[in-house]
Design a protein around this motif. Structure first.
Motif, PDB file in Angstrom:
ATOM      1  N   ASP A 137     -24.934   4.343  31.456  1.00 47.88           N
ATOM      2  CA  ASP A 137     -24.394   4.263  30.092  1.00 47.88           C
ATOM      3  C   ASP A 137     -25.486   4.470  29.043  1.00 47.88           C
ATOM      4  O   ASP A 137     -25.251   5.058  27.991  1.00 47.88           O
ATOM      5  CB  ASP A 137     -23.725   2.901  29.898  1.00 47.88           C
ATOM      6  CG  ASP A 137     -22.957   2.816  28.590  1.00 47.88           C
ATOM      7  OD1 ASP A 137     -21.977   3.564  28.433  1.00 47.88           O
ATOM      8  OD2 ASP A 137     -23.364   2.022  27.718  1.00 47.88           O
ATOM      9  N   PRO A 173     -25.885  11.050  27.273  1.00 47.95           N
ATOM     10  CA  PRO A 173     -25.660  11.208  25.826  1.00 47.95           C
ATOM     11  C   PRO A 173     -24.201  11.461  25.448  1.00 47.95           C
ATOM     12  O   PRO A 173     -23.827  11.322  24.277  1.00 47.95           O
ATOM     13  CB  PRO A 173     -26.514  12.427  25.473  1.00 47.95           C
ATOM     14  CG  PRO A 173     -26.545  13.232  26.726  1.00 47.95           C
ATOM     15  CD  PRO A 173     -26.495  12.249  27.862  1.00 47.95           C
ATOM     16  N   TRP A 174     -23.361  11.828  26.413  1.00 53.62           N
ATOM     17  CA  TRP A 174     -21.990  12.209  26.082  1.00 53.62           C
ATOM     18  C   TRP A 174     -21.050  11.019  26.285  1.00 53.62           C
ATOM     19  O   TRP A 174     -20.971  10.431  27.360  1.00 53.62           O
ATOM     20  CB  TRP A 174     -21.550  13.368  26.964  1.00 53.62           C
ATOM     21  CG  TRP A 174     -22.513  14.523  26.904  1.00 53.62           C
ATOM     22  CD1 TRP A 174     -22.653  15.433  25.916  1.00 53.62           C
ATOM     23  CD2 TRP A 174     -23.493  14.836  27.897  1.00 53.62           C
ATOM     24  NE1 TRP A 174     -23.647  16.325  26.208  1.00 53.62           N
ATOM     25  CE2 TRP A 174     -24.191  15.992  27.424  1.00 53.62           C
ATOM     26  CE3 TRP A 174     -23.862  14.286  29.128  1.00 53.62           C
ATOM     27  CZ2 TRP A 174     -25.222  16.571  28.145  1.00 53.62           C
ATOM     28  CZ3 TRP A 174     -24.886  14.861  29.835  1.00 53.62           C
ATOM     29  CH2 TRP A 174     -25.553  16.001  29.351  1.00 53.62           C
ATOM     30  N   HIS A 175     -20.305  10.706  25.245  1.00 49.84           N
ATOM     31  CA  HIS A 175     -19.437   9.526  25.277  1.00 49.84           C
ATOM     32  C   HIS A 175     -18.383   9.640  26.376  1.00 49.84           C
ATOM     33  O   HIS A 175     -18.146   8.678  27.126  1.00 49.84           O
ATOM     34  CB  HIS A 175     -18.757   9.348  23.915  1.00 49.84           C
ATOM     35  CG  HIS A 175     -17.801   8.189  23.882  1.00 49.84           C
ATOM     36  ND1 HIS A 175     -18.239   6.872  23.895  1.00 49.84           N
ATOM     37  CD2 HIS A 175     -16.442   8.146  23.852  1.00 49.84           C
ATOM     38  CE1 HIS A 175     -17.194   6.069  23.861  1.00 49.84           C
ATOM     39  NE2 HIS A 175     -16.088   6.814  23.826  1.00 49.84           N
ATOM     40  N   SER A 176     -17.736  10.796  26.473  1.00 51.41           N
ATOM     41  CA  SER A 176     -16.666  10.955  27.464  1.00 51.41           C
ATOM     42  C   SER A 176     -17.208  10.821  28.890  1.00 51.41           C
ATOM     43  O   SER A 176     -16.559  10.247  29.770  1.00 51.41           O
ATOM     44  CB  SER A 176     -15.980  12.314  27.297  1.00 51.41           C
ATOM     45  OG  SER A 176     -16.922  13.370  27.428  1.00 51.41           O
ATOM     46  N   ARG A 189     -19.900   9.106  29.716  1.00 49.31           N
ATOM     47  CA  ARG A 189     -20.241   7.686  29.916  1.00 49.31           C
ATOM     48  C   ARG A 189     -19.005   6.878  30.312  1.00 49.31           C
ATOM     49  O   ARG A 189     -19.072   6.014  31.184  1.00 49.31           O
ATOM     50  CB  ARG A 189     -20.862   7.103  28.642  1.00 49.31           C
ATOM     51  CG  ARG A 189     -22.245   7.636  28.322  1.00 49.31           C
ATOM     52  CD  ARG A 189     -23.029   6.665  27.446  1.00 49.31           C
ATOM     53  NE  ARG A 189     -22.302   6.317  26.252  1.00 49.31           N
ATOM     54  CZ  ARG A 189     -22.388   6.958  25.089  1.00 49.31           C
ATOM     55  NH1 ARG A 189     -23.174   8.042  25.001  1.00 49.31           N
ATOM     56  NH2 ARG A 189     -21.718   6.567  24.039  1.00 49.31           N
ATOM     57  N   ILE A 190     -17.884   7.153  29.643  1.00 51.49           N
ATOM     58  CA  ILE A 190     -16.651   6.442  29.980  1.00 51.49           C
ATOM     59  C   ILE A 190     -16.236   6.755  31.415  1.00 51.49           C
ATOM     60  O   ILE A 190     -15.855   5.857  32.182  1.00 51.49           O
ATOM     61  CB  ILE A 190     -15.523   6.822  29.000  1.00 51.49           C
ATOM     62  CG1 ILE A 190     -15.857   6.353  27.585  1.00 51.49           C
ATOM     63  CG2 ILE A 190     -14.194   6.230  29.462  1.00 51.49           C
ATOM     64  CD1 ILE A 190     -15.998   4.843  27.465  1.00 51.49           C
TER      65      ILE A 190
END
Length: 203
Positions: A55, A59-62, A64-65
């Motif tokens: 996490d 760098p990418w939120h999607s 990481r989710i």
């Protein structure tokens, strides 16, 4: 696909039974997983540590989710694997011995099929759970945990055993692991002695 889904559902059921502290079915339980428990816990801890690290680094939120969901599922799956070994133990009951290994192996050996039970720790030169050896008396089936067995069930006559891949060849001996082989053997011999005494008095 159906087998994978069924396996997954059974694992979640085992996890639920472990959390609810439901006792194993079939008689007095005997655990067998001690050789592999430290390894599984190591994977669980390492996988849990990787979740926050991923996490922080990605760098990418999607992404990481997605990694969070996959990581949580992976940790839970491994805990479920461990739970399946704790709730699906060997059991010794009035009718015989049930041999289990996690979700894959579950077969019953009645007392009349057993000639002798003895403690005998054996290291195996294979990592396979299911292994066959040829002995002077016939074929011996090993249900190994951590490449070892600790109890021998000597059968009165060759017997076919139901395995995940289908029926085994006829075997004259079944070798399994037990965390406390002496207690396993003592319990089994007590049942055997009682059954033989009952049979003798009935004649």
């Amino acid at each position: 696909m159906k087998r994978l889904i069924a396996y997954e559902l059974r694992m979640w059921l085992a996890l639920g039974r472990w959390i609810a502290r439901r006792p194993p079915r079939g008689g007095r339980p005997f655990r067998y997983a001690a050789p592999v428990v430290p390894i599984i816990w190591t994977f669980i801890v390492l996988s849990a540590v990787e979740i926050p690290i991923a996490d922080l680094l990605l760098p990418w939120h999607s992404v990481r989710i997605a990694m969070l969901v996959l990581g949580a599922w992976g940790v839970t799956w491994m805990v479920g694997l461990l739970a399946s070994m704790y709730v699906n133990t060997h059991t010794i009951g009035e009718e015989g011995i049930t041999i289990r290994y996690g979700l894959n192996i579950d077969f019953f050996v009645p007392w009349e099929a057993i000639a002798e039970v003895r403690a005998n720790k054996r290291p195996l030169q294979t990592s396979k759970t299911i292994h066959f050896d040829q002995t002077s008396a016939g074929s011996a089936l090993s249900v190994a945990v951590g490449s070892q067995t600790a109890v021998d069930l000597v059968l009165a006559e060759p017997r076919v055993v139901r395995l995940p891949s289908g029926d085994s060849e006829p075997v004259t001996e079944i070798r399994v692991n037990a965390d406390d082989p002496n207690a396993f053997v003592a319990e089994a011999r007590e049942h055997l002695s009682r059954r033989r005494a009952e049979s003798a008095s009935a004649r």
